[in-house]
Write a protein that holds these residues in place. Structure first.
Motif, PDB file in Angstrom:
ATOM      1  N   HIS A   1      -0.729  -0.487  -6.341  1.00 23.58           N
ATOM      2  CA  HIS A   1      -1.855   0.284  -5.261  1.00 23.58           C
ATOM      3  C   HIS A   1      -3.092  -0.034  -5.463  1.00 23.58           C
ATOM      4  O   HIS A   1      -3.595  -0.617  -4.542  1.00 23.58           O
TER       5      HIS A   1
ATOM      6  N   CYS B   1      -4.755   8.029   4.792  1.00 21.88           N
ATOM      7  CA  CYS B   1      -4.875   6.910   5.486  1.00 21.88           C
ATOM      8  C   CYS B   1      -6.823   6.399   5.437  1.00 21.88           C
ATOM      9  O   CYS B   1      -7.126   6.668   5.731  1.00 21.88           O
TER      10      CYS B   1
ATOM     11  N   ARG C   1       8.673  11.429  -0.864  1.00 19.45           N
ATOM     12  CA  ARG C   1       7.943  11.085  -2.210  1.00 19.45           C
ATOM     13  C   ARG C   1       9.142  11.211  -3.687  1.00 19.45           C
ATOM     14  O   ARG C   1      10.487  11.936  -1.986  1.00 19.45           O
TER      15      ARG C   1
ATOM     16  N   LEU D   1       0.916  -0.869   0.013  1.00 16.94           N
ATOM     17  CA  LEU D   1       0.257  -0.268   0.247  1.00 16.94           C
ATOM     18  C   LEU D   1       0.777   1.134   0.103  1.00 16.94           C
ATOM     19  O   LEU D   1       0.969   2.086  -0.945  1.00 16.94           O
TER      20      LEU D   1
ATOM     21  N   ARG E   1      -5.548  -1.586  -2.219  1.00 16.96           N
ATOM     22  CA  ARG E   1      -6.347   0.363  -1.100  1.00 16.96           C
ATOM     23  C   ARG E   1      -7.430  -0.635  -0.820  1.00 16.96           C
ATOM     24  O   ARG E   1      -8.421  -0.260  -0.653  1.00 16.96           O
TER      25      ARG E   1
ATOM     26  N   HIS F   1      -3.610   7.336  -1.516  1.00 20.37           N
ATOM     27  CA  HIS F   1      -2.656   7.219  -0.492  1.00 20.37           C
ATOM     28  C   HIS F   1      -3.231   7.513   1.025  1.00 20.37           C
ATOM     29  O   HIS F   1      -2.457   7.120   2.513  1.00 20.37           O
TER      30      HIS F   1
HETATM   31  C1  HEM Z   1      -1.597   5.387   5.198  1.00 18.08           C
HETATM   32  C2  HEM Z   1      -1.046   8.234   9.119  1.00 18.08           C
HETATM   33  C3  HEM Z   1      -3.695   4.905  11.870  1.00 18.08           C
HETATM   34  C4  HEM Z   1      -3.064   2.004   8.256  1.00 18.08           C
HETATM   35  C5  HEM Z   1      -1.110   7.008   6.394  1.00 18.08           C
HETATM   36  C6  HEM Z   1      -0.433   8.295   6.055  1.00 18.08           C
HETATM   37  C7  HEM Z   1      -0.707   9.102   6.951  1.00 18.08           C
HETATM   38  C8  HEM Z   1      -0.927   8.120   7.668  1.00 18.08           C
HETATM   39  C9  HEM Z   1      -0.007  10.300   7.057  1.00 18.08           C
HETATM   40  C10 HEM Z   1      -0.215   8.622   4.248  1.00 18.08           C
HETATM   41  C11 HEM Z   1       1.253   8.211   4.291  1.00 18.08           C
HETATM   42  C12 HEM Z   1       1.253   9.315   2.716  1.00 18.08           C
HETATM   43  O1  HEM Z   1       0.921   9.612   2.201  1.00 18.08           O
HETATM   44  O2  HEM Z   1       2.438   8.360   2.039  1.00 18.08           O
HETATM   45  C13 HEM Z   1      -1.825   7.872  10.637  1.00 18.08           C
HETATM   46  C14 HEM Z   1      -2.082   8.336  11.742  1.00 18.08           C
HETATM   47  C15 HEM Z   1      -2.907   7.387  12.214  1.00 18.08           C
HETATM   48  C16 HEM Z   1      -3.263   6.123  11.345  1.00 18.08           C
HETATM   49  C17 HEM Z   1      -1.724  10.271  12.037  1.00 18.08           C
HETATM   50  C18 HEM Z   1      -3.969   7.470  14.017  1.00 18.08           C
HETATM   51  C19 HEM Z   1      -4.263   8.672  14.035  1.00 18.08           C
HETATM   52  C20 HEM Z   1      -4.015   4.306  11.430  1.00 18.08           C
HETATM   53  C21 HEM Z   1      -4.360   2.673  11.046  1.00 18.08           C
HETATM   54  C22 HEM Z   1      -3.719   2.173  10.601  1.00 18.08           C
HETATM   55  C23 HEM Z   1      -3.504   3.458   9.434  1.00 18.08           C
HETATM   56  C24 HEM Z   1      -5.472   2.627  12.537  1.00 18.08           C
HETATM   57  C25 HEM Z   1      -4.482   0.464  10.074  1.00 18.08           C
HETATM   58  C26 HEM Z   1      -5.615   0.255  11.020  1.00 18.08           C
HETATM   59  C27 HEM Z   1      -2.581   3.130   7.040  1.00 18.08           C
HETATM   60  C28 HEM Z   1      -1.960   2.066   5.874  1.00 18.08           C
HETATM   61  C29 HEM Z   1      -2.130   3.216   5.082  1.00 18.08           C
HETATM   62  C30 HEM Z   1      -1.940   4.642   6.237  1.00 18.08           C
HETATM   63  C31 HEM Z   1      -1.894   0.898   5.104  1.00 18.08           C
HETATM   64  C32 HEM Z   1      -0.708   3.123   3.597  1.00 18.08           C
HETATM   65  C33 HEM Z   1      -1.821   3.583   2.665  1.00 18.08           C
HETATM   66  C34 HEM Z   1      -2.397   3.211   1.600  1.00 18.08           C
HETATM   67  O3  HEM Z   1      -0.976   4.334   1.069  1.00 18.08           O
HETATM   68  O4  HEM Z   1      -3.299   4.040   0.126  1.00 18.08           O
HETATM   69  N1  HEM Z   1      -1.433   6.914   7.899  1.00 18.08           N
HETATM   70  N2  HEM Z   1      -2.425   6.376  10.476  1.00 18.08           N
HETATM   71  N3  HEM Z   1      -3.273   3.844   9.486  1.00 18.08           N
HETATM   72  N4  HEM Z   1      -2.097   4.254   6.659  1.00 18.08           N
HETATM   73 FE1  HEM Z   1      -2.705   4.851   8.712  1.00 18.08          FE
END
Ligand code: HEM
Ligand code: OVM
Length: 403
Positions: A98, A352, A294, A90, A102, A350
């Motif tokens: 992706h 979250c 990036r 992901l 996703r 991407h």
């Molecule tokens: C992606 C923050 C909680 C799973 C992201 C990204 C951010 C982020 C900034 C974007 C990354 C990018 O653009 O390269 C956060 C914050 C969280 C949180 C601040 C808590 C408040 C979670 C939780 C999970 C999770 C609880 C799983 C249950 C993921 C996954 C991605 C992601 C799998 C990748 C998505 C993609 O690339 O399509 N998160 N996250 N995150 N997050 Fe979170």
């Protein structure tokens, strides 16, 4: 910051290190200098670019064709160096690869699917608050709430066994350090990452996962052919990688914000439906995930500066979220504000995918606390936990008065 203009591109340049102990401990002054220096700044020490203004960061996050993720979202260029673990399907992937992982995760972690989780998490939050206040009204909010609650509910929701859960936080901590340069933080985590990593990878196998949870749903997607059998364990790994430390530090952020803004806590107690906006406002303000890189796929011109193809560029999410060019009085924690549009969860393809999970956890806990506790205050200065990517607390000594 010494700003020097290097002809002919006239790019603002700095020799400051955003991953130094001093900047990680107190990043706001650096972020201010970064935003003032220009739209894009060269971080001389690492030979990478950086952006800290809201509009610039937001636009770059939306432009996945120009700023790719598959070369890694840390400082390491996956096309030149071998990553420390197999890349995420992901986070470290671009379309079209992706797309399938996703859409599988977006469905499993969507608000509709989570509705069945809510009553259990609310009851768990109330039980935890009761347990903590029964032991006394002075507690470390990090250990008692920020760590205890996600560790109580999230691994169960994924469906992994109890045994070995102590690996989750140190695994995530090292993973988020490893997006940065090989500094003191990475050196500190490196000797132990083998064992944490081995345990995490083992839990992703089908026979370790109990039925009815997120992990089971990922394997069911593989049965349907929405994912391959090879992809399924790596998608489970994404949950165990991204889903623990982030929520721990997010809950730490919201509790710190309330402990230092008693008027906002009083407001929340009058209107508990503000818990949701409080969570997003705390994510905006603290940005538990501070940065991601990036890589440019072609030469890109931004603010009169040319960034060549195949260059790493560091996006400062926290800096964008407190850019006064976009936010009024950005450093104020204010429940009357509309924090939507913040980039604390990223933006674009991407953004979250676990944010509904994070929001449900935090809202459950904050609502349960607001019901039992009339006031919360710090009893000593909280101590920061340093990480190359995360903004975190190690300890937060607090006193509550019961309602
Ligand atoms: C992606 C923050 C909680 C799973 C992201 C990204 C951010 C982020 C900034 C974007 C990354 C990018 O653009 O390269 C956060 C914050 C969280 C949180 C601040 C808590 C408040 C979670 C939780 C999970 C999770 C609880 C799983 C249950 C993921 C996954 C991605 C992601 C799998 C990748 C998505 C993609 O690339 O399509 N998160 N996250 N995150 N997050 Fe979170
Ligand atoms: C993943 C992953 C790991 C760390 C963070 C993240 C914030 C995703 O393995 O997919 O998103």
């Amino acid at each position: 910051m010494t700003i020097t203009s290097t002809a002919p591109s006239l790019i603002p340049t700095t020799d400051e290190d955003p991953f130094s102990e001093a900047v990680l401990a107190d990043p706001l002054p650096f972020q201010h200098r970064l935003r003032e220096a220009g739209e894009v700044v060269l971080l001389e020490r690492y030979g990478v670019y950086a952006m800290g203004r809201y509009d610039t960061v937001r636009s770059a996050l939306l432009d996945w064709q120009g700023f790719e993720s598959s070369a890694g979202v840390g400082i390491t260029d996956f096309r030149a160096e071998t990553p420390w673990r197999p890349p995420s399907l992901l986070l470290e992937a671009d379309p079209p690869h992706h797309n399938a992982p996703r859409s599988v995760l977006a469905k499993i972690l969507g608000p509709r699917e989570l509705r069945s989780m809510a009553p259990r998490w609310q009851a768990d939050a109330e039980a935890l608050v009761d347990e903590v206040v029964a032991r006394g009204t002075e507690f470390d909010a990090v250990e008692s709430f920020a760590e205890a609650f996600p560790l109580r509910v999230f691994p169960d929701a994924v469906g992994i066994p109890d045994e070995g859960r102590e690996h989750l936080l140190p695994y995530g901590d090292h993973l988020f350090n490893a997006f940065g340069p090989e500094n003191f933080l990475v050196e500190h985590g490196a000797p132990h990452i083998g064992e944490h990593s081995a345990w995490v990878n083992e839990q992703c196998a089908r026979d370790h996962i109990s039925s009815g949870g997120f992990g089971d749903a990922i394997w069911a997607a593989a049965d349907r052919g929405d994912l391959t059998t090879e992809q399924a364990p790596l998608v489970v790994r994404s949950l165990l990688s991204a889903g623990v430390d982030t929520t721990v530090h997010a809950i730490g952020a919201v509790l710190h914000a309330f402990a230092t803004h008693p008027d906002q806590w009083a407001r929340l107690r009058e209107d508990p439906s503000l818990a949701r906006v409080a969570f997003d406002e705390a994510i905006r303000l603290e940005a538990p995930v501070q940065t991601f890189f990036r890589t440019t796929t072609r030469e890109i011109e931004l603010g009169g500066v040319r960034i060549p193809e195949r260059r790493k560029i560091l996006m400062f999410l926290g800096s964008a979220n407190s850019d006064p060019r976009h936010w009024h009085d950005p450093e104020r924690f204010d429940l009357a504000r509309d924090p939507s549009g913040h980039v604390g969860f990223g933006m674009g393809i991407h953004q979250c995918v676990g944010q509904h999970v994070a929001r449900l956890e935090a809202v459950s806990l904050v609502t349960a606390l607001a019901r039992r506790v009339e006031t919360i205050e710090l009893t000593a200065a909280p101590v920061r936990h340093l990480n190359n990517t995360l903004r975190a607390w190690k300890t937060m000594p607090m006193r509550g008065t019961l309602a």
